[in-house]
Design a protein around this motif. Structure first.
Motif, PDB file in Angstrom:
ATOM      1  N   VAL A   4       0.850  -1.190   0.000  1.00 14.24           N
ATOM      2  CA  VAL A   4       0.000   0.000   0.000  1.00 14.24           C
ATOM      3  C   VAL A   4       0.888   1.243   0.000  1.00 14.24           C
ATOM      4  N   GLU A   5       0.334   2.286  -0.573  1.00 14.98           N
ATOM      5  CA  GLU A   5       1.038   3.557  -0.642  1.00 14.98           C
ATOM      6  C   GLU A   5      -0.001   4.665  -0.538  1.00 14.98           C
ATOM      7  N   LEU A   6       0.210   5.575   0.397  1.00 16.60           N
ATOM      8  CA  LEU A   6      -0.691   6.726   0.528  1.00 16.60           C
ATOM      9  C   LEU A   6       0.120   7.988   0.332  1.00 16.60           C
ATOM     10  N   ASP A   7      -0.414   8.884  -0.490  1.00 14.30           N
ATOM     11  CA  ASP A   7       0.292  10.124  -0.786  1.00 14.30           C
ATOM     12  C   ASP A   7      -0.630  11.303  -0.493  1.00 14.30           C
ATOM     13  N   SER A   8      -0.365  11.982   0.622  1.00 13.56           N
ATOM     14  CA  SER A   8      -1.140  13.185   1.029  1.00 13.56           C
ATOM     15  C   SER A   8      -2.641  12.940   1.038  1.00 13.56           C
ATOM     16  N   VAL A  22      -2.266  12.347   5.057  1.00 16.01           N
ATOM     17  CA  VAL A  22      -1.492  11.180   5.510  1.00 16.01           C
ATOM     18  C   VAL A  22      -0.712  10.565   4.349  1.00 16.01           C
ATOM     19  N   SER A  23       0.573  10.348   4.574  1.00 22.68           N
ATOM     20  CA  SER A  23       1.418   9.662   3.592  1.00 22.68           C
ATOM     21  C   SER A  23       2.249   8.596   4.291  1.00 22.68           C
ATOM     22  N   ARG A  59      -3.633  10.536  -3.136  1.00 17.27           N
ATOM     23  CA  ARG A  59      -3.689   9.310  -3.937  1.00 17.27           C
ATOM     24  C   ARG A  59      -3.385   8.091  -3.095  1.00 17.27           C
ATOM     25  N   ILE A  60      -4.011   6.984  -3.452  1.00 23.69           N
ATOM     26  CA  ILE A  60      -3.756   5.707  -2.777  1.00 23.69           C
ATOM     27  C   ILE A  60      -3.505   4.637  -3.832  1.00 23.69           C
ATOM     28  N   TRP A  61      -2.510   3.807  -3.574  1.00 26.41           N
ATOM     29  CA  TRP A  61      -2.284   2.636  -4.418  1.00 26.41           C
ATOM     30  C   TRP A  61      -2.255   1.395  -3.544  1.00 26.41           C
TER      31      TRP A  61
END
Ligand SMILES: Nc1ncnc2c1ncn2[C@@H]1O[C@H](COP(=O)(O)OP(=O)(O)O)[C@@H](O)[C@H]1O
Ligand SMILES: [Mg+2]
Length: 250
Positions: A4-8, A22-23, A59-61
């Motif tokens: 998982v990856e969270l960007d702002s 949250v990142s 963004r979330i991946w």
């Protein structure tokens, strides 16, 4: 690869900011505890990762995909309060629901499905499989939900407070099952209030209070300063006592 990856990531409900900028990212095969007080945004974070809510911004991946495209690779178990426990469902029926996505609706109750039996064995509920879920203890109910998640065949497990309210033996059983899943290469993100339960086995802790207070290995992150930021002053001494007792690092 990152699981998982969270960007702002920010999530607003009308005028409430539940998740604020949250990142962080988590590699495949790690266990992460999301820790923070009630209202800190843990459930909101897990729901966004599960593709059930969309961030207001950021963004979330999940495994390199947008969350709604990764749904087939993700197993999500809701917080206890969100489940209607009186629904007349047996343990086996609940667990078999995890296979719907793969097998199609008409076959979801097929008792010959080996995966259902294997999942029931893994969570040690094979003897209770004909019981209604309303008749189980809290720990057994959480194990039944875990078995359903296992049946989904997910690579990423998003678990919302699976050990809340359990006695120590039930909690230990759940944590053992999670370790087994991690050993199979699964990634686990678990929301919890129980810091001491997570110290020894989790790779990372994410301290959240709407924003991300800290993210990293438990021994780096669980400082009195970070816990004060997360919980406010009063609760911290208690948590630090727990940390000392369980991990003995301070
Ligand atoms: N559906 C909703 N509508 C409005 N506000 C919500 C909703 N769900 C959660 N919230 C608010 O968002 C914040 C974060 O909630 P939540 O993600 O459930 O936190 P946690 O799981 O850490 O307790 C809280 O202030 C909560 O009241
Ligand atoms: Mg919650």
């Amino acid at each position: 690869m990152n699981a998982v990856e969270l960007d702002s990531v920010t999530l607003r409900y009308d005028d409430v900011v539940a998740v604020s900028d949250v990142s962080f990212s988590v590699e495949v095969g790690r266990m992460v505890a999301l820790i923070g007080p009630n209202g800190a945004g843990k459930t909101s974070l897990l729901k966004m990762l599960a593709g059930l809510l969309k961030p207001t911004s950021g963004r979330i991946w999940v495994l390199g995909r947008e969350p709604w495209r990764a749904r087939g690779l993700v197993a999500y178990t809701p917080q206890r309060e969100e489940v209607y426990w009186d629904y007349p469902l047996t343990v086996r029926e609940l667990v078999a629901m995890g296979t719907v996505r793969r097998r199609g609706l008409l076959r979801w109750l097929d008792a010959r499905d080996g995966r259902v039996e294997a999942a029931l064995r893994l969570v040690m509920l094979e003897d209770l499989s004909s019981r209604r879920i309303s008749e189980l203890s809290g720990g057994q109910q959480q194990r039944a939900f875990l078995a359903r998640a296992i049946c989904q065949g997910g690579e990423v497990y998003l678990l919302d407070e699976p050990i809340a309210g359990l006695d120590a033996p039930s909690e230990a059983v759940i944590l053992e099952i999670l370790k087994k899943l991690r050993d199979q290469g699964k990634t686990i993100l678990m929301a919890t209030h129980d810091i001491s339960a997570t110290l020894e086995i989790f790779d990372y802790v994410a301290l959240v209070r709407n924003g991300l207070v800290a993210f990293g290995p438990p021994s780096d992150v669980l400082t009195s300063e970070n816990l004060t930021k997360t919980y406010g002053g009063a609760a911290v001494a208690l948590h630090l006592d727990d940390i000392e007792r369980v991990a003995g690092w301070r």
